[in-house]
Scaffold this motif. Structure first.
Motif, PDB file in Angstrom:
ATOM      1  N   MET A   1      37.356  36.120  36.667  1.00 50.57           N
ATOM      2  CA  MET A   1      38.441  37.082  36.767  1.00 50.57           C
ATOM      3  C   MET A   1      38.171  38.018  37.938  1.00 50.57           C
ATOM      4  O   MET A   1      37.104  38.628  38.011  1.00 50.57           O
ATOM      5  N   ASP A   2      39.145  38.113  38.839  1.00 54.98           N
ATOM      6  CA  ASP A   2      39.009  39.009  39.995  1.00 54.98           C
ATOM      7  C   ASP A   2      39.675  40.346  39.689  1.00 54.98           C
ATOM      8  O   ASP A   2      40.735  40.405  39.044  1.00 54.98           O
ATOM      9  N   TYR A   3      39.078  41.429  40.195  1.00 54.45           N
ATOM     10  CA  TYR A   3      39.597  42.786  40.006  1.00 54.45           C
ATOM     11  C   TYR A   3      40.029  43.334  41.367  1.00 54.45           C
ATOM     12  O   TYR A   3      39.290  43.246  42.339  1.00 54.45           O
ATOM     13  N   TYR A   4      41.237  43.896  41.397  1.00 52.17           N
ATOM     14  CA  TYR A   4      41.780  44.491  42.608  1.00 52.17           C
ATOM     15  C   TYR A   4      42.203  45.935  42.299  1.00 52.17           C
ATOM     16  O   TYR A   4      42.826  46.193  41.287  1.00 52.17           O
ATOM     17  N   VAL A   5      41.851  46.858  43.190  1.00 56.97           N
ATOM     18  CA  VAL A   5      42.309  48.237  43.028  1.00 56.97           C
ATOM     19  C   VAL A   5      43.673  48.359  43.700  1.00 56.97           C
ATOM     20  O   VAL A   5      43.885  47.853  44.801  1.00 56.97           O
TER      21      VAL A   5
END
Length: 304
Positions: free
Chosen positions: A298-302
């Motif tokens: 799972m990738d996290y983006y702000v």
């Protein structure tokens, strides 16, 4: 020409019918593209506090002819950030549905909170990554979801029994709330919360059936770490696991982990999962050595 009835619903929480519809949509998306979603439906249900009147709306649903075709959920479990994730039915994409949900949700969270917003997306979801890029999302980190193999579940559990006398796990109580907060800050880099309502914080660490249970790890009655677990539909989850820095490098982490697996097995868990940041190589090595395998990223983006 067919007439279409488009409806967008905004809710603080999902009722049973909504919950079923979201899970059905999630299954359809997975069957079509093998995309993993981190919606936290059960965790939100178990941890939501009912006594707050000024909470932001957290659930956004898009119906077409009474069929759910789009969903966006906001997760806020405390701290200085909120997470958003969701999906659109594969047959209804490229119609701006998720963008509509996003804009409505954005207006709502901006009205009620100044928390940092993180968008979650499966590492293999091309459409999801394209959307996040289109709204100015910046990549910050990735997280592995790992599952204990069936063979390891049977083998590793037996290995933990010889170490019971070294490390003991006891149920956490309200008196452990401050220690849990402190350890969470150490392990995951989250700032200590400013506690306005001590009773609410303490109650959040009291056992809630099998939905969320906290344990303190003790070495000769000295607290050296903590771990949280839950069991939902015979699936076990491990959260917030860690050992204090001064006690690391002595094999205690492995003992605590094996003891936790033992508890989950005794409580009837058929599958056991955990999540770990991709940069945490030491933890990943420990989990792999105990029989865990990566099942998704799972990738996290702000969102700026």
């Amino acid at each position: 020409m067919d007439s279409y009835n488009h409806t967008i619903c905004m809710k603080l929480k999902l009722d049973e019918e909504d919950n079923k519809a979201v899970r059905t949509l999630c299954s359809i998306c997975y069957e079509k593209q093998k995309i993993y979603l981190k919606l936290e439906l059960d965790l939100k249900k178990s941890q939501r506090k009912e006594n707050k009147k000024d909470e932001a709306l957290l659930e956004f649903l898009y119906y077409e002819n009474k069929t759910l075709v789009g969903y966006l959920g906001v997760c806020n479990f405390g701290g200085n950030s909120v997470q958003i994730s969701g999906m659109v039915h594969p047959d209804f994409r490229r119609k701006g549905i998720f963008r509509k949900l996003y804009l409505i949700a954005k207006e709502e969270w901006q009205r009620t909170s100044k928390a940092e917003v993180l968008a979650l997306c499966d590492h293999t979801s091309t459409s999801g990554i394209e959307f996040i890029n289109s709204i100015g999302g910046e990549y910050v980190s990735s997280e592995y979801k790992m599952c204990l193999t069936k063979k390891a579940l049977e083998c590793k559990i037996k290995q933990s029994h010889g170490n019971v006398s070294i490390i003991k796990l006891r149920l956490a109580t309200s008196e452990d709330a401050a220690e849990i907060e402190k350890q969470t800050s150490i392990y995951f880099g989250k700032p200590l919360n400013e506690i306005d309502d001590k009773e609410d914080v303490e109650n959040s660490f009291i056992q809630q059936g099998d939905n969320f249970i906290s344990y303190m790890a003790l070495l000769k009655e000295v607290i050296i770490g903590k771990v949280h677990i839950s069991i939902i539909n015979k699936e076990g989850f491990i959260y917030g696991f860690g050992v204090l820095p001064v006690f690391r490098g002595k094999g205690y982490g492995r003992i605590v982990l094996l003891a936790t697996l033992d508890i989950l097995k005794e409580k009837g868990a058929d599958n056991i999962f955990l999540e770990v940041e991709s940069q945490n190589k030491n933890a990943i090595g420990l989990y792999e050595s105990c029989g865990f395998e990566e099942v998704s990223v799972m990738d996290y983006y702000v969102i700026t």
